[in-house]
Design an enzyme around this catalytic site. Structure first.
Site, mmCIF file in Angstrom:
data_model
loop_
_atom_site.group_PDB
_atom_site.id
_atom_site.type_symbol
_atom_site.label_atom_id
_atom_site.label_comp_id
_atom_site.label_asym_id
_atom_site.label_seq_id
_atom_site.Cartn_x
_atom_site.Cartn_y
_atom_site.Cartn_z
ATOM 1 N N SER A 1 0.897 -1.317 -0.163
ATOM 2 C CA SER A 1 0.036 0.097 0.028
ATOM 3 C C SER A 1 0.730 1.354 0.073
ATOM 4 C CB SER A 1 -0.891 0.187 1.258
ATOM 5 O OG SER A 1 -0.088 -0.340 2.327
ATOM 6 N N GLU A 2 1.985 1.414 -0.166
ATOM 7 C CA GLU A 2 3.096 2.307 0.011
ATOM 8 C C GLU A 2 2.881 3.483 -0.793
ATOM 9 O OE1 GLU A 2 5.408 -1.037 2.083
ATOM 10 O OE2 GLU A 2 4.048 -0.682 0.026
#
Length: 260
Positions: A133-134
């Site tokens: 999800s960065e």
């Protein structure tokens, strides 16, 4: 309060993430504790298998929000220091000479995916979700990337690193990140089946086999690799453990590393 629960049953070291109220998210304290826990397990001759699991709803939600707030105020040098600490953790788990099993009972996001990727075997609950999800936060899954790319391949990494899609345990298994998917009630049974299979094998041979798998995958298939593999089997055949294993097989008895 410790962020980990550490327990040893017979010769299996259980390292349990114990921040359920924070979804077992990373901060600098957890990273330091987990690094030391795996270094200790690696150095303990009485430990044959290491299990990484967690308590609560999530396996690990990645970076802790409060820690991220602190990091937002750090300069580049301090951010680099923290990133190197996380990179060191991933390296220590990946290079643990003992077989490592991750039990993923819930969501694994960001660095939680990295933890799974560094372990040798991963069993995930059928409802578990995974997400890199960065990029949603304007950052990248940098220090976990070598292990995730190795697990799921470059093509899938290009997709999931950029889209930050959430994917199911069955998809994680299809990609190679997860070894086996089970119902929540069967996670322990799968874990214990693997432990039973591992404990009948030579400890030194398994450490060498792990290194063999890494080297065979990452090195160029040339004469130097062929010579290295020949040397490795010769070393193991000539070792005390190798001689004991072959002798026990020929004599139809259990080798010395199997109790009873």
């Amino acid at each position: 309060m410790s962020a980990l629960i550490i327990d040893t049953k017979t010769c299996v070291r259980f390292i349990t993430l114990n921040r359920p109220e924070r979804h077992n998210a990373f901060d600098d304290g957890l990273i330091a504790e987990l690094t030391q826990a795996f270094l200790a397990a690696s150095a303990d001759d009485g430990v044959r298998v290491v299990v990484l699991d967690s308590v609560g709803k999530s396996f690990s939600a990645g970076a802790d929000l409060e820690w991220m707030k602190r990091m937002a105020g750090y300069d580049r040098a301090r951010n680099l220091e923290d990133a190197k600490a996380l990179a060191r953790l991933m390296q220590v788990i990946d290079q643990c000479p003992k077989p490592t099993i991750a039990v993923v009972q819930g969501a694994a996001y960001g660095g939680g995916v990295g933890l799974a990727a560094t372990c040798d075997m991963v069993v995930a609950a059928d409802h578990a979700l995974f997400c890199l999800s960065e990029v949603k936060l304007g950052i990248i899954p940098a220090v976990i990337s070598p292990y995730v790319v190795r697990a799921i391949g470059a093509r899938a990494s290009r997709r999931y690193f950029q889209t930050a899609e959430t994917f199911a345990a069955t998809k994680a298994a299809e990609l190679g990140l997860v070894s086996e998917v089970a119902s929540p009630e069967q996670l322990i049974a799968v874990r214990d089946r693997w432990i039973a299979a591992l404990l009948v094998n030579g400890p030194a041979a398994m450490a060498a086999a792990k290194d063999l798998a890494v080297q065979a995958a990452e090195r160029t298939l040339d004469d130097s690799l062929r010579v290295w593999t020949a040397e490795r089997i010769a070393d193991l055949r000539a070792s005390d453990e190798g001689k004991e294993g072959v002798t026990a097989f020929l004599e139809r008895r259990k080798p010395s590393w199997i109790g009873g």
